[in-house]
Design a protein around this motif. Structure first.
Motif, PDB file in Angstrom:
ATOM      1  N   GLU A  34      37.896  38.312   2.838  1.00  0.00           N
ATOM      2  CA  GLU A  34      39.149  37.554   2.862  1.00  0.00           C
ATOM      3  C   GLU A  34      38.994  36.225   2.122  1.00  0.00           C
ATOM      4  N   PHE A  35      37.835  35.601   2.309  1.00  0.00           N
ATOM      5  CA  PHE A  35      37.577  34.328   1.642  1.00  0.00           C
ATOM      6  C   PHE A  35      37.484  34.520   0.123  1.00  0.00           C
ATOM      7  N   ALA A  36      36.838  35.600  -0.300  1.00  0.00           N
ATOM      8  CA  ALA A  36      36.719  35.893  -1.732  1.00  0.00           C
ATOM      9  C   ALA A  36      38.095  36.156  -2.338  1.00  0.00           C
ATOM     10  N   ILE A  37      38.922  36.900  -1.615  1.00  0.00           N
ATOM     11  CA  ILE A  37      40.276  37.177  -2.106  1.00  0.00           C
ATOM     12  C   ILE A  37      41.072  35.881  -2.203  1.00  0.00           C
ATOM     13  N   ALA A  38      40.899  34.990  -1.231  1.00  0.00           N
ATOM     14  CA  ALA A  38      41.603  33.702  -1.256  1.00  0.00           C
ATOM     15  C   ALA A  38      41.165  32.867  -2.452  1.00  0.00           C
ATOM     16  N   ILE A  39      39.894  32.862  -2.757  1.00  0.00           N
ATOM     17  CA  ILE A  39      39.392  32.092  -3.909  1.00  0.00           C
ATOM     18  C   ILE A  39      39.976  32.645  -5.204  1.00  0.00           C
ATOM     19  N   VAL A  40      39.953  33.962  -5.344  1.00  0.00           N
ATOM     20  CA  VAL A  40      40.506  34.586  -6.545  1.00  0.00           C
ATOM     21  C   VAL A  40      41.999  34.283  -6.662  1.00  0.00           C
ATOM     22  N   ALA A  41      42.723  34.337  -5.558  1.00  0.00           N
ATOM     23  CA  ALA A  41      44.159  34.041  -5.578  1.00  0.00           C
ATOM     24  C   ALA A  41      44.418  32.602  -5.997  1.00  0.00           C
ATOM     25  N   ILE A  42      43.616  31.684  -5.508  1.00  0.00           N
ATOM     26  CA  ILE A  42      43.785  30.269  -5.876  1.00  0.00           C
ATOM     27  C   ILE A  42      43.498  30.062  -7.357  1.00  0.00           C
ATOM     28  N   VAL A  43      42.453  30.707  -7.856  1.00  0.00           N
ATOM     29  CA  VAL A  43      42.131  30.587  -9.281  1.00  0.00           C
ATOM     30  C   VAL A  43      43.270  31.147 -10.130  1.00  0.00           C
ATOM     31  N   PHE A  44      43.783  32.321  -9.748  1.00  0.00           N
ATOM     32  CA  PHE A  44      44.903  32.897 -10.498  1.00  0.00           C
ATOM     33  C   PHE A  44      46.139  32.013 -10.424  1.00  0.00           C
ATOM     34  N   PHE A  45      46.357  31.356  -9.289  1.00  0.00           N
ATOM     35  CA  PHE A  45      47.491  30.444  -9.158  1.00  0.00           C
ATOM     36  C   PHE A  45      47.377  29.306 -10.174  1.00  0.00           C
ATOM     37  N   PHE A  46      46.195  28.691 -10.244  1.00  0.00           N
ATOM     38  CA  PHE A  46      46.030  27.575 -11.162  1.00  0.00           C
ATOM     39  C   PHE A  46      46.064  28.025 -12.626  1.00  0.00           C
ATOM     40  N   VAL A  47      45.548  29.208 -12.912  1.00  0.00           N
ATOM     41  CA  VAL A  47      45.650  29.749 -14.275  1.00  0.00           C
ATOM     42  C   VAL A  47      47.113  29.978 -14.626  1.00  0.00           C
ATOM     43  N   GLY A  48      47.891  30.504 -13.687  1.00  0.00           N
ATOM     44  CA  GLY A  48      49.323  30.713 -13.910  1.00  0.00           C
ATOM     45  C   GLY A  48      50.066  29.417 -14.152  1.00  0.00           C
ATOM     46  N   VAL A  49      49.748  28.386 -13.372  1.00  0.00           N
ATOM     47  CA  VAL A  49      50.387  27.084 -13.566  1.00  0.00           C
ATOM     48  C   VAL A  49      50.029  26.531 -14.938  1.00  0.00           C
ATOM     49  N   TYR A  50      48.765  26.667 -15.327  1.00  0.00           N
ATOM     50  CA  TYR A  50      48.323  26.178 -16.628  1.00  0.00           C
ATOM     51  C   TYR A  50      49.056  26.900 -17.762  1.00  0.00           C
ATOM     52  N   LEU A  51      49.117  28.222 -17.675  1.00  0.00           N
ATOM     53  CA  LEU A  51      49.785  28.996 -18.717  1.00  0.00           C
ATOM     54  C   LEU A  51      51.271  28.685 -18.767  1.00  0.00           C
ATOM     55  N   ASN A  52      51.869  28.469 -17.618  1.00  0.00           N
ATOM     56  CA  ASN A  52      53.289  28.122 -17.565  1.00  0.00           C
ATOM     57  C   ASN A  52      53.536  26.797 -18.271  1.00  0.00           C
ATOM     58  N   LYS A  53      52.697  25.828 -18.016  1.00  0.00           N
ATOM     59  CA  LYS A  53      52.853  24.524 -18.672  1.00  0.00           C
ATOM     60  C   LYS A  53      52.672  24.630 -20.179  1.00  0.00           C
ATOM     61  N   LYS A  54      51.683  25.393 -20.594  1.00  0.00           N
ATOM     62  CA  LYS A  54      51.356  25.460 -22.017  1.00  0.00           C
ATOM     63  C   LYS A  54      52.324  26.313 -22.824  1.00  0.00           C
ATOM     64  N   SER A  55      52.785  27.398 -22.258  1.00  0.00           N
ATOM     65  CA  SER A  55      53.560  28.323 -23.072  1.00  0.00           C
ATOM     66  C   SER A  55      55.062  28.235 -22.871  1.00  0.00           C
ATOM     67  N   LEU A  56      55.513  28.008 -21.668  1.00  0.00           N
ATOM     68  CA  LEU A  56      56.947  28.086 -21.413  1.00  0.00           C
ATOM     69  C   LEU A  56      57.682  26.764 -21.581  1.00  0.00           C
ATOM     70  N   HIS A  57      56.985  25.685 -21.477  1.00  0.00           N
ATOM     71  CA  HIS A  57      57.660  24.402 -21.512  1.00  0.00           C
ATOM     72  C   HIS A  57      57.330  23.595 -22.762  1.00  0.00           C
ATOM     73  N   LYS A  58      57.274  24.287 -23.896  1.00  0.00           N
ATOM     74  CA  LYS A  58      57.051  23.579 -25.150  1.00  0.00           C
ATOM     75  C   LYS A  58      58.330  22.872 -25.539  1.00  0.00           C
ATOM     76  N   ARG A  59      58.173  21.684 -25.973  1.00  0.00           N
ATOM     77  CA  ARG A  59      59.332  20.914 -26.410  1.00  0.00           C
ATOM     78  C   ARG A  59      59.649  21.262 -27.847  1.00  0.00           C
ATOM     79  N   HIS A  60      60.904  21.577 -28.066  1.00  0.00           N
ATOM     80  CA  HIS A  60      61.348  21.897 -29.412  1.00  0.00           C
ATOM     81  C   HIS A  60      62.010  20.652 -29.990  1.00  0.00           C
TER      82      HIS A  60
END
Length: 136
Positions: A34-60
């Protein structure tokens, strides 16, 4: 482009290392699953936030300075300019006609006139030329 590929490659590498570490820790009994799954989920959450910032919110940055003198120099009428804006919005002749309350054949005439005035062969080429002249 190379920077993006490098960043994604490093993210994938980091995730693979994390998976291997969690697999090893679970097998050796040092870590609950359960702890390993929680760590992986947290890492994926932060990767998702990072990708969202970099790719979806580019200023035109769009230049809003329209060169009205060039429009006059090309002898583009007000209605032709409205049709050009419709083309830039990606509308079909029928949709532009409905928007401007004119027939589709009238729009075809305006498009033909625009192509002649902009010395273009296709609508897409006319848009490129118009953007180059800063009239749209």
């Amino acid at each position: 482009m190379r920077k993006t590929i490098l960043v994604f490659g490093l993210l994938i590498l980091a995730l693979l290392i994390l998976f291997q570490f969690s697999k090893y820790a679970i097998i050796s009994g040092d870590l609950d699953s359960e702890f390993a799954i929680a760590i992986v989920a947290i890492v994926f959450f932060f990767v998702g936030v990072y990708l969202n910032k970099k790719s979806l919110h580019k200023r035109h940055v769009v230049s809003k300075t329209i060169n009205y003198k060039k429009i006059e120099a090309l002898d583009i009428s007000k209605r032709e300019y409205e049709v050009l804006i419709g083309i830039a919005e990606g509308l079909s002749n029928k949709e532009i006609g409905e928007k401007l309350f004119v027939s589709e054949s009238t729009i075809k005439t305006h498009v033909s006139s625009l192509l002649t005035k902009l010395n273009a062969k296709r609508r897409t080429q006319a848009l490129q030329i118009a953007k180059g002249f800063n009239i749209i």
